[in-house]
Design a protein around this motif. Sequence first.
Motif, PDB file in Angstrom:
ATOM      1  N   ALA A 116       0.816  -1.209   0.000  1.00  0.00           N
ATOM      2  CA  ALA A 116       0.000   0.000   0.000  1.00  0.00           C
ATOM      3  C   ALA A 116       0.850   1.259   0.000  1.00  0.00           C
ATOM      4  CB  ALA A 116      -0.937   0.005   1.211  1.00  0.00           C
ATOM      5  N   ASP A 117       0.254   2.340  -0.520  1.00  0.00           N
ATOM      6  CA  ASP A 117       0.869   3.657  -0.442  1.00  0.00           C
ATOM      7  C   ASP A 117       0.328   4.423   0.759  1.00  0.00           C
ATOM      8  OD1 ASP A 117       2.358   3.603  -3.046  1.00  0.00           O
ATOM      9  OD2 ASP A 117       0.321   3.338  -3.805  1.00  0.00           O
ATOM     10  N   GLU A 118      -0.975   4.280   0.981  1.00  0.00           N
ATOM     11  CA  GLU A 118      -1.631   4.913   2.120  1.00  0.00           C
ATOM     12  C   GLU A 118      -2.482   3.863   2.819  1.00  0.00           C
ATOM     13  OE1 GLU A 118      -4.420   8.849   3.038  1.00  0.00           O
ATOM     14  OE2 GLU A 118      -2.903   8.832   1.471  1.00  0.00           O
ATOM     15  N   ILE A 119      -2.629   4.011   4.141  1.00  0.00           N
ATOM     16  CA  ILE A 119      -3.339   3.002   4.929  1.00  0.00           C
ATOM     17  C   ILE A 119      -4.402   3.668   5.779  1.00  0.00           C
ATOM     18  CG2 ILE A 119      -3.113   1.225   6.711  1.00  0.00           C
ATOM     19  CD1 ILE A 119      -0.249   0.788   5.736  1.00  0.00           C
ATOM     20  N   ALA A 120      -5.605   3.076   5.762  1.00  0.00           N
ATOM     21  CA  ALA A 120      -6.693   3.509   6.639  1.00  0.00           C
ATOM     22  C   ALA A 120      -7.022   2.369   7.593  1.00  0.00           C
ATOM     23  CB  ALA A 120      -7.920   3.894   5.811  1.00  0.00           C
ATOM     24  N   VAL A 121      -7.128   2.682   8.872  1.00  0.00           N
ATOM     25  CA  VAL A 121      -7.410   1.687   9.905  1.00  0.00           C
ATOM     26  C   VAL A 121      -8.874   1.800  10.295  1.00  0.00           C
ATOM     27  CG1 VAL A 121      -6.786   0.827  12.190  1.00  0.00           C
ATOM     28  CG2 VAL A 121      -5.042   1.863  10.727  1.00  0.00           C
ATOM     29  N   MET A 122      -9.591   0.675  10.260  1.00  0.00           N
ATOM     30  CA  MET A 122     -11.040   0.668  10.481  1.00  0.00           C
ATOM     31  C   MET A 122     -11.384  -0.143  11.718  1.00  0.00           C
ATOM     32  SD  MET A 122     -13.836  -0.106   7.496  1.00  0.00           S
ATOM     33  CE  MET A 122     -15.475   0.618   7.577  1.00  0.00           C
ATOM     34  N   CYS A 123     -12.306   0.363  12.514  1.00  0.00           N
ATOM     35  CA  CYS A 123     -12.774  -0.343  13.709  1.00  0.00           C
ATOM     36  C   CYS A 123     -14.235   0.005  13.957  1.00  0.00           C
ATOM     37  CB  CYS A 123     -11.934   0.056  14.924  1.00  0.00           C
ATOM     38  SG  CYS A 123     -12.413  -0.770  16.463  1.00  0.00           S
ATOM     39  N   ARG A 124     -15.070  -1.022  14.107  1.00  0.00           N
ATOM     40  CA  ARG A 124     -16.502  -0.867  14.375  1.00  0.00           C
ATOM     41  C   ARG A 124     -17.182   0.071  13.383  1.00  0.00           C
ATOM     42  NH1 ARG A 124     -17.941  -2.414  19.806  1.00  0.00           N
ATOM     43  NH2 ARG A 124     -16.479  -4.079  20.364  1.00  0.00           N
TER      44      ARG A 124
END
Length: 620
Positions: free
Chosen positions: A525-533
Amino acid sequence: MLTVRDLVIDFAGGGTPFRALHGVSFDIPAARTLALVGESGSGKSVTAQAILRILPRSAAITGGSLVFADPAGGKRIDIARLDADGKPMRRLRGGRIAMIFQEPMTSLSPLHTVGDQVAEAVTLHRDITAKEARREAEAVFARVGFADPARVFDTYPFELSGGMRQRAMIAMALICRPALLIADEPTTALDVTTQAQILDLMRDLQAETGMAILLITHDLGVVANMADTMAVMYRGRIVESGARDALFRDPRHPYLKALLKAVPRFGMQPGERLTPIREAVAIAPVAAAERPAAARGPILIIDDVSKTYTRRAGLFRKNVGEVRAVSHVSLSLPPGRTLGLVGESGCGKTTLSKIVMRAIPASGGRVLFDDGKGANTGPRDIATLTGDDLMAFRRDVQFVFQDPFSSLNPRMTVYELLTEPLVIHGVGDSDAHYRRAVELVERVGLERRHLRRYPHSFSGGQRQRLGIARALALRPRLLLCDEPVSALDVSVQAQVLNLLKDLQTAMGLSYLFVSHNLAVVDYIADEIAVMCRGYIVEQAPKQVLFSNPHHPYTRALLAAVPSPDLDHPLDFAALRSGSFSDPAQWPMPFRLQPGHVGTMQDLGNGHRVRIGVHTVEEAA
């Protein structure tokens, strides 16, 4: 507890005999864990099936012995000499020897609730009432990490995410407290935090009961944290075996050395590539004249998207509440780049992917896609597309599914699977279809002769490669990858990740890459998004995110990644609470109260983190 000596297994199919195992030998002592590692198709799962006597009809044990020393009866039983369908073997199978299968969806009946299937396992082997069986099933559901065991008991498999289905499979295997547990890729579909909890659970049960474990995995990080001994398989033979520490610190066989080099790891240098055992076919760049027009801005914009499901119950399907799977998510993806989406199972990653490809509608917000074509070039709301525009969107956006078996039609050959998209969209003639099919199988590391086979004749990792090949058939602009390498061994995983990078360079592809493996996301990845609930809790370029994570949930994810480095073991004690995934228990200022979505705060350098919106009294 288990002594395997000179095990030989032959397959007699298609008129050409095939030897899958060539004299395999190993031992598993009580209360110890043997890790069996190797590539897909090396014979790991066949070995496990032989121990349980559940080999396919075309396979037979033609040599060797499988001696099981049952501590309950004090007898030594040669499983290879038992009738596979006889009562002695049926008493062992599921009761004294249990197995966690690799693909939970195809191992669970879609017609029965999860609770009925788990309770059935204990009622078959013990004389207990249905009420007692339910109590024990709910207890084991709680142990494998289900927040509401009573509700899960009455849930059907299709209502659970891939990771949650795997937890149910683990519960079914553990409910009878077996003497020998065969774990065939037991944490493949699990996010890293749940994986750590399951591994911790297996260690605890082993300490309590003296259970022996045969751990089949391609994740060398799991091996480093779980195994006492390990055996490396290559083409049906054990090529190196011994104590875990000795093999990790001083590998002798070139195959094991190659496996260790193929593992994605944090801190890789820019431009550094993984080293697969076999490189995929080189991808020639597409001529500029043949490349589609580039989008003027982001190829994909996710604008304040939410998805809410209504829960219904009773005879008249009365509304009993709502579940918000995705909550106010906003993301953008530049053309030719990769956006990584990480988080635990059930956090909403797959739901968001399905909204992007218009498989399910959003409850709020909109998704914009720029096809780079025509006079009206620019982002268009996918919900408004119809007719030819919708068909063009279907060609431009393709999906790689998480479960490779249930996404492939078992009645179609590989050739039919790969050419079906071309037929549906009217691309090329039969000769062009054949050339494209050959090109696709070779690019994902398979061979031309595989085109005549059916999905059931491939290993789990090989089936996942077929799923990736099919997604590439129409030369899409955007690929939605939902755990695309979760079922692959490390060497093929390295090959496919390098292939995806090469395809992106050659064809200008864009990827939305969903994964629970942070090391894989860090690599691609170049950019990362972290997801929760359902929330995006942190987003940043990968160098920024992994070097300076701010959100407590991101930090917990990073701490839960099993490393193949023996000097950096998992801290199981720190991961036991599970409170890191509960927004109401996050420390201030990150805590989110029910009904509050908080706000994304900009930290600079493209780094954003979600904080709660609280009153002065709440903060105090």
